[in-house]
Design a protein around this motif. Structure first.
Motif, PDB file in Angstrom:
ATOM      1  N   UNK A 191       8.813   3.478 -27.099  1.00  0.00           N
ATOM      2  CA  UNK A 191       7.370   3.605 -26.954  1.00  0.00           C
ATOM      3  C   UNK A 191       6.998   4.967 -26.378  1.00  0.00           C
ATOM      4  N   UNK A 192       5.715   5.285 -26.479  1.00  0.00           N
ATOM      5  CA  UNK A 192       5.197   6.508 -25.861  1.00  0.00           C
ATOM      6  C   UNK A 192       5.068   6.276 -24.361  1.00  0.00           C
ATOM      7  N   UNK A 193       5.561   7.207 -23.570  1.00  0.00           N
ATOM      8  CA  UNK A 193       5.472   7.106 -22.112  1.00  0.00           C
ATOM      9  C   UNK A 193       4.050   7.429 -21.677  1.00  0.00           C
ATOM     10  N   UNK A 194       3.304   6.410 -21.288  1.00  0.00           N
ATOM     11  CA  UNK A 194       1.916   6.609 -20.893  1.00  0.00           C
ATOM     12  C   UNK A 194       1.799   7.512 -19.661  1.00  0.00           C
ATOM     13  N   UNK A 195       2.804   7.445 -18.798  1.00  0.00           N
ATOM     14  CA  UNK A 195       2.711   8.199 -17.552  1.00  0.00           C
ATOM     15  C   UNK A 195       3.088   9.665 -17.725  1.00  0.00           C
ATOM     16  N   UNK A 225       0.823  -1.216   0.000  1.00  0.00           N
ATOM     17  CA  UNK A 225       0.000   0.000   0.000  1.00  0.00           C
ATOM     18  C   UNK A 225       0.856   1.265   0.000  1.00  0.00           C
ATOM     19  N   UNK A 226       2.161   1.105  -0.113  1.00  0.00           N
ATOM     20  CA  UNK A 226       3.093   2.224  -0.022  1.00  0.00           C
ATOM     21  C   UNK A 226       3.123   2.996  -1.346  1.00  0.00           C
ATOM     22  N   UNK A 227       2.726   4.270  -1.365  1.00  0.00           N
ATOM     23  CA  UNK A 227       2.745   5.044  -2.617  1.00  0.00           C
ATOM     24  C   UNK A 227       4.152   5.253  -3.166  1.00  0.00           C
ATOM     25  N   UNK A 228       5.163   5.242  -2.296  1.00  0.00           N
ATOM     26  CA  UNK A 228       6.538   5.407  -2.783  1.00  0.00           C
ATOM     27  C   UNK A 228       6.989   4.188  -3.579  1.00  0.00           C
ATOM     28  N   UNK A 229       6.532   3.009  -3.184  1.00  0.00           N
ATOM     29  CA  UNK A 229       6.840   1.801  -3.945  1.00  0.00           C
ATOM     30  C   UNK A 229       6.198   1.887  -5.335  1.00  0.00           C
ATOM     31  N   UNK A 230       4.968   2.399  -5.384  1.00  0.00           N
ATOM     32  CA  UNK A 230       4.292   2.589  -6.673  1.00  0.00           C
ATOM     33  C   UNK A 230       5.057   3.585  -7.537  1.00  0.00           C
ATOM     34  N   UNK A 231       5.554   4.680  -6.943  1.00  0.00           N
ATOM     35  CA  UNK A 231       6.319   5.667  -7.709  1.00  0.00           C
ATOM     36  C   UNK A 231       7.583   5.040  -8.308  1.00  0.00           C
ATOM     37  N   UNK A 232       8.230   4.186  -7.522  1.00  0.00           N
ATOM     38  CA  UNK A 232       9.431   3.503  -8.021  1.00  0.00           C
ATOM     39  C   UNK A 232       9.096   2.671  -9.247  1.00  0.00           C
ATOM     40  N   UNK A 233       8.012   1.911  -9.165  1.00  0.00           N
ATOM     41  CA  UNK A 233       7.600   1.064 -10.286  1.00  0.00           C
ATOM     42  C   UNK A 233       7.283   1.903 -11.522  1.00  0.00           C
ATOM     43  N   UNK A 234       6.522   2.978 -11.360  1.00  0.00           N
ATOM     44  CA  UNK A 234       6.147   3.802 -12.507  1.00  0.00           C
ATOM     45  C   UNK A 234       7.360   4.494 -13.120  1.00  0.00           C
ATOM     46  N   UNK A 235       8.338   4.860 -12.310  1.00  0.00           N
ATOM     47  CA  UNK A 235       9.575   5.433 -12.849  1.00  0.00           C
ATOM     48  C   UNK A 235      10.299   4.416 -13.723  1.00  0.00           C
ATOM     49  N   UNK A 236      10.377   3.165 -13.247  1.00  0.00           N
ATOM     50  CA  UNK A 236      10.985   2.115 -14.068  1.00  0.00           C
ATOM     51  C   UNK A 236      10.247   1.956 -15.389  1.00  0.00           C
ATOM     52  N   UNK A 237       8.919   1.984 -15.306  1.00  0.00           N
ATOM     53  CA  UNK A 237       8.113   1.757 -16.508  1.00  0.00           C
ATOM     54  C   UNK A 237       8.281   2.902 -17.497  1.00  0.00           C
ATOM     55  N   UNK A 238       8.318   4.135 -17.000  1.00  0.00           N
ATOM     56  CA  UNK A 238       8.548   5.275 -17.880  1.00  0.00           C
ATOM     57  C   UNK A 238       9.900   5.155 -18.567  1.00  0.00           C
ATOM     58  N   UNK A 239      10.901   4.741 -17.803  1.00  0.00           N
ATOM     59  CA  UNK A 239      12.231   4.552 -18.383  1.00  0.00           C
ATOM     60  C   UNK A 239      12.195   3.469 -19.458  1.00  0.00           C
ATOM     61  N   UNK A 240      11.456   2.391 -19.215  1.00  0.00           N
ATOM     62  CA  UNK A 240      11.334   1.316 -20.203  1.00  0.00           C
ATOM     63  C   UNK A 240      10.667   1.822 -21.481  1.00  0.00           C
ATOM     64  N   UNK A 241       9.596   2.600 -21.333  1.00  0.00           N
ATOM     65  CA  UNK A 241       8.932   3.150 -22.510  1.00  0.00           C
ATOM     66  C   UNK A 241       9.913   3.969 -23.346  1.00  0.00           C
ATOM     67  N   UNK A 242      10.711   4.795 -22.688  1.00  0.00           N
ATOM     68  CA  UNK A 242      11.642   5.654 -23.416  1.00  0.00           C
ATOM     69  C   UNK A 242      12.745   4.838 -24.068  1.00  0.00           C
TER      70      UNK A 242
END
Length: 375
Positions: A200-204, A179-196
């Motif tokens: 791909x287009x960065x959905x976030x 339930x930790x929002x910081x853990x979610x931020x870490x995941x979304x940062x990884x995903x944005x980096x993967x898109x770039x």
């Protein structure tokens, strides 16, 4: 039959309960993207979200959630973000699809992840494709036996890399439903980096999508929840996933990992841990979604099926839409059907991603090999 179109937020409590009742009564609708909670969340964020309430003899027999864009162009709810859409209805409900479009004030409706075989849309299906699943209905041990049968070499390699990661980086730990929002931020940062990195287009980069994920992460009920998972080596997060679940199905949505640990294949490692914890949580399956990633072929132990197709009414808008969309859809199908073309397209996109990152940073960054990159 009578069809009334409203915004999801305008549904009454009795209609929301009826939606849940219809979804729960049909196993083919057991997907969180078909849940009323997802429709309500989308409606809070986007003003083009609608739902057709279908009544027969004064009784509600179905719901059709969708997006209505300019010129009457219809899209599935959530569009490119989702992996399942369709009618939530009594079993076997058959409507004339064009009559439904007319009631919804749509000139055309494109779909690519429709629940296969729904009578209203079956005649308009152009293709049906498998969506690989991890079948956990008879327990994790039975599932993992199937994985070993699919590819014993890959399974042994992943487990070897997991032990190596534990020795070199710290004890392996898996967190289910953080339930930790910081853990979610870490995941979304990884995903944005993967898109770039992969072109791909960065959905976030779209704030409303980030807000949607935050809302889904906060959602908690017996029949609908966001689920955030993470693998750690010691105290360091290395791979994670955010998805949605019903009472019995978890749908894959945003998997990602820290590329610093790519040599350990953390994405596959994470998926195996996620399957085990999903089974322990009482889930019957993990839906990985259709798509041409090699890892799915040996992680799967079954398939669901989703359909692609198009419904239109004669209109200039529908004709223009057909000219713009059909060649793209056909090209995508050709690429997905031919592994060598898929790999080539993936390499091209990754090359574009490296060039884009290099231009942004004004310095070249070495390419990262991504064995079994899950995302």
């Amino acid at each position: 039959m009578n069809i009334v179109v409203v915004r999801p937020g305008d549904l009454g409590e009795s209609e929301i309960s009826r939606w849940r009742e219809l979804q729960g009564a049909d196993p083919s609708l057991d997907n969180p993207f078909l849940s009323v909670e997802f429709a309500l969340a989308m409606d809070r964020l986007r003003d083009y979200v609608r739902v057709a309430v279908i009544q027969d003899g004064g009784k509600t027999v179905g719901f059709f959630p969708y997006e209505r864009h300019s010129f009457g162009i219809g899209k599935p709810l959530g569009g490119f973000l989702t992996t399942c859409h369709g009618l939530i209805s009594v079993p076997g409900l058959r409507l004339d699809a064009r009559t439904l479009l007319r009631a919804c004030k749509l000139s055309v409706f494109d779909f690519d992840h429709m629940v296969a075989g729904q009578p209203t849309f079956a005649a308009h299906q152009s293709d049906v494709r498998p969506a690989p699943v991890m079948d956990l209905s008879v327990g994790f041990d039975t599932y993992i036996d199937q994985v070993k049968t699919n590819s014993p070499k890959n399974y042994k390699t992943v487990r070897y890399k997991e032990r190596k990661l534990g020795r070199e980086q710290g004890e392996i730990r898996f967190e289910w439903d953080s339930t930790d929002p910081e853990v979610l931020r870490t995941l979304l940062d990884w995903k944005s980096d993967q898109y770039r990195r992969t072109g791909r287009v960065d959905r976030f980069a779209q704030p409303w999508i980030v807000r949607l994920i935050d809302q889904m992460h906060a959602q908690r009920s017996e029949t609908f929840s966001g689920v955030l998972t993470m693998v750690y080596a010691g105290d360091t997060p290395v791979a994670g996933h955010f998805g949605l679940r019903t009472a019995t199905t978890l749908v894959g949505w945003f998997p990602a990992y820290d590329t610093e640990f790519a040599r350990y294949s953390p994405g596959i490692m994470h998926h195996l841990h996620m399957a085990e914890h999903a089974a322990n949580a009482g889930l019957h399956q993990v839906d990985m979604g259709k798509g041409g990633r090699e890892y799915k072929s040996w992680l799967k132990s079954g398939d669901l099926f989703v359909a692609e197709g198009r419904v239109s009414r004669p209109s200039p808008a529908a004709a223009v839409h057909w000219m713009g969309r059909t060649p793209v859809n056909k090209a995508r199908t050709i690429v997905l059907d031919r592994p060598h073309l898929y790999r080539f397209a993936d390499r091209v996109l990754k090359g574009f991603g490296r060039m884009r990152t290099s231009a942004q940073n004004q310095s070249a960054t070495p390419a990262v090999k991504e064995p079994w990159g899950v995302g």
